[in-house]
Write a protein that holds these residues in place. Structure first.
Motif, mmCIF file in Angstrom:
data_model
loop_
_atom_site.group_PDB
_atom_site.id
_atom_site.type_symbol
_atom_site.label_atom_id
_atom_site.label_comp_id
_atom_site.label_asym_id
_atom_site.label_seq_id
_atom_site.Cartn_x
_atom_site.Cartn_y
_atom_site.Cartn_z
ATOM 1 N N ARG A 58 49.933 25.672 23.202
ATOM 2 C CA ARG A 58 48.760 26.400 22.723
ATOM 3 C C ARG A 58 48.984 27.907 22.814
ATOM 4 N NH1 ARG A 58 42.428 25.760 24.500
ATOM 5 N NH2 ARG A 58 41.652 27.131 22.872
ATOM 6 N N VAL A 59 48.582 28.624 21.754
ATOM 7 C CA VAL A 59 48.683 30.080 21.711
ATOM 8 C C VAL A 59 47.325 30.651 21.322
ATOM 9 C CG1 VAL A 59 51.166 30.152 21.221
ATOM 10 C CG2 VAL A 59 49.544 30.023 19.323
ATOM 11 N N ALA A 60 47.110 31.933 21.618
ATOM 12 C CA ALA A 60 45.813 32.568 21.354
ATOM 13 C C ALA A 60 45.624 32.928 19.886
ATOM 14 C CB ALA A 60 45.665 33.818 22.215
ATOM 15 N N ARG A 61 46.715 33.287 19.212
ATOM 16 C CA ARG A 61 46.621 33.751 17.819
ATOM 17 C C ARG A 61 47.662 33.053 16.964
ATOM 18 N NH1 ARG A 61 46.729 39.109 20.375
ATOM 19 N NH2 ARG A 61 44.562 39.673 20.677
ATOM 20 N N PRO A 62 47.391 32.947 15.679
ATOM 21 C CA PRO A 62 48.390 32.336 14.802
ATOM 22 C C PRO A 62 49.576 33.268 14.599
ATOM 23 C CG PRO A 62 46.545 33.117 13.505
ATOM 24 C CD PRO A 62 46.179 33.309 14.953
ATOM 25 N N GLY A 63 50.725 32.684 14.364
ATOM 26 C CA GLY A 63 51.912 33.446 14.022
ATOM 27 C C GLY A 63 51.969 33.683 12.523
ATOM 28 N N ARG A 64 53.111 34.139 12.078
ATOM 29 C CA ARG A 64 53.266 34.483 10.663
ATOM 30 C C ARG A 64 53.268 33.245 9.761
ATOM 31 N NH1 ARG A 64 58.263 37.935 8.402
ATOM 32 N NH2 ARG A 64 57.666 37.778 6.241
ATOM 33 N N ASP A 65 53.972 32.216 10.184
ATOM 34 C CA ASP A 65 54.009 30.965 9.418
ATOM 35 C C ASP A 65 52.984 30.011 10.010
ATOM 36 O OD1 ASP A 65 56.108 31.794 7.770
ATOM 37 O OD2 ASP A 65 57.591 31.204 9.263
ATOM 38 N N TYR A 76 45.149 26.944 18.091
ATOM 39 C CA TYR A 76 46.466 27.244 17.552
ATOM 40 C C TYR A 76 47.533 26.732 18.511
ATOM 41 C CZ TYR A 76 43.760 30.473 14.725
ATOM 42 O OH TYR A 76 42.831 31.025 13.877
ATOM 43 N N TYR A 77 48.572 26.138 17.940
ATOM 44 C CA TYR A 77 49.711 25.652 18.707
ATOM 45 C C TYR A 77 50.978 26.131 18.013
ATOM 46 C CZ TYR A 77 46.165 22.658 20.714
ATOM 47 O OH TYR A 77 45.022 22.206 21.335
ATOM 48 N N SER A 78 51.945 26.599 18.792
ATOM 49 C CA SER A 78 53.185 27.107 18.222
ATOM 50 C C SER A 78 54.325 26.167 18.578
ATOM 51 C CB SER A 78 53.475 28.513 18.754
ATOM 52 O OG SER A 78 54.655 29.012 18.171
ATOM 53 N N VAL A 79 55.042 25.724 17.538
ATOM 54 C CA VAL A 79 56.174 24.820 17.717
ATOM 55 C C VAL A 79 57.300 25.310 16.824
ATOM 56 C CG1 VAL A 79 56.985 22.442 17.484
ATOM 57 C CG2 VAL A 79 54.620 22.879 18.154
ATOM 58 N N GLY A 80 58.409 25.699 17.428
ATOM 59 C CA GLY A 80 59.572 26.123 16.643
ATOM 60 C C GLY A 80 59.297 27.310 15.743
ATOM 61 N N GLY A 81 58.444 28.237 16.158
ATOM 62 C CA GLY A 81 58.144 29.409 15.351
ATOM 63 C C GLY A 81 57.101 29.186 14.268
ATOM 64 N N VAL A 132 44.712 23.954 14.119
ATOM 65 C CA VAL A 132 43.976 22.696 14.111
ATOM 66 C C VAL A 132 42.489 23.027 14.080
ATOM 67 C CG1 VAL A 132 43.554 20.515 15.296
ATOM 68 C CG2 VAL A 132 45.806 21.599 15.450
ATOM 69 N N ARG A 133 41.829 22.622 12.999
ATOM 70 C CA ARG A 133 40.378 22.804 12.861
ATOM 71 C C ARG A 133 39.714 21.445 12.937
ATOM 72 N NH1 ARG A 133 39.157 27.111 8.020
ATOM 73 N NH2 ARG A 133 40.164 28.900 9.005
#
Length: 103
Positions: free
Chosen positions: A55-62, A26-31, A36-37
């Motif tokens: 890179r982030v550990a968990r997915p966000g809302r969007d 998981y990668y977070s960009v601009g919220g 990526v699988r």
């Protein structure tokens, strides 16, 4: 016999889920989270080091999911008319998502 089949199905589902999690990042960009699988496991040099900052550990809302394939999957011809056609792309919209077909 039915119980045995259910146990096999649950075991297979669990193994597939572990495989998907192992080959997901998981990668977070601009919220927005990019999930990526990959068909293949990620290596230390899969992406340039600068990407690691996102890179982030968990997915966000969007979330936007990107699937990396290294072979062409068996695709059936889309049954819907294209919503866009201009070389090099033809784009179809189906029930489960969008299909991009290159020339």
């Amino acid at each position: 016999m039915i119980l045995f089949a259910i146990l096999i199905s649950n075991d297979l589902a669990l193994r597939l889920r572990v495989l998907v999690l192992k080959n997901s990042r998981y990668y977070s960009v601009g919220g927005i989270t990019l999930e990526v699988r990959s068909d293949l496991p990620f290596a230390a040099r899969t992406f340039v080091p600068a990407i690691g900052r996102f890179r982030v550990a968990r997915p966000g809302r969007d979330r936007v999911r990107v699937n990396l394939h290294f072979t062409l999957p068996d695709l059936t011809a889309p049954r819907t008319p294209p919503v866009y056609h201009k070389s090099p792309w033809t784009i179809y919209r189906g029930r489960s998502g969008w299909t991009y077909v290159g020339d």
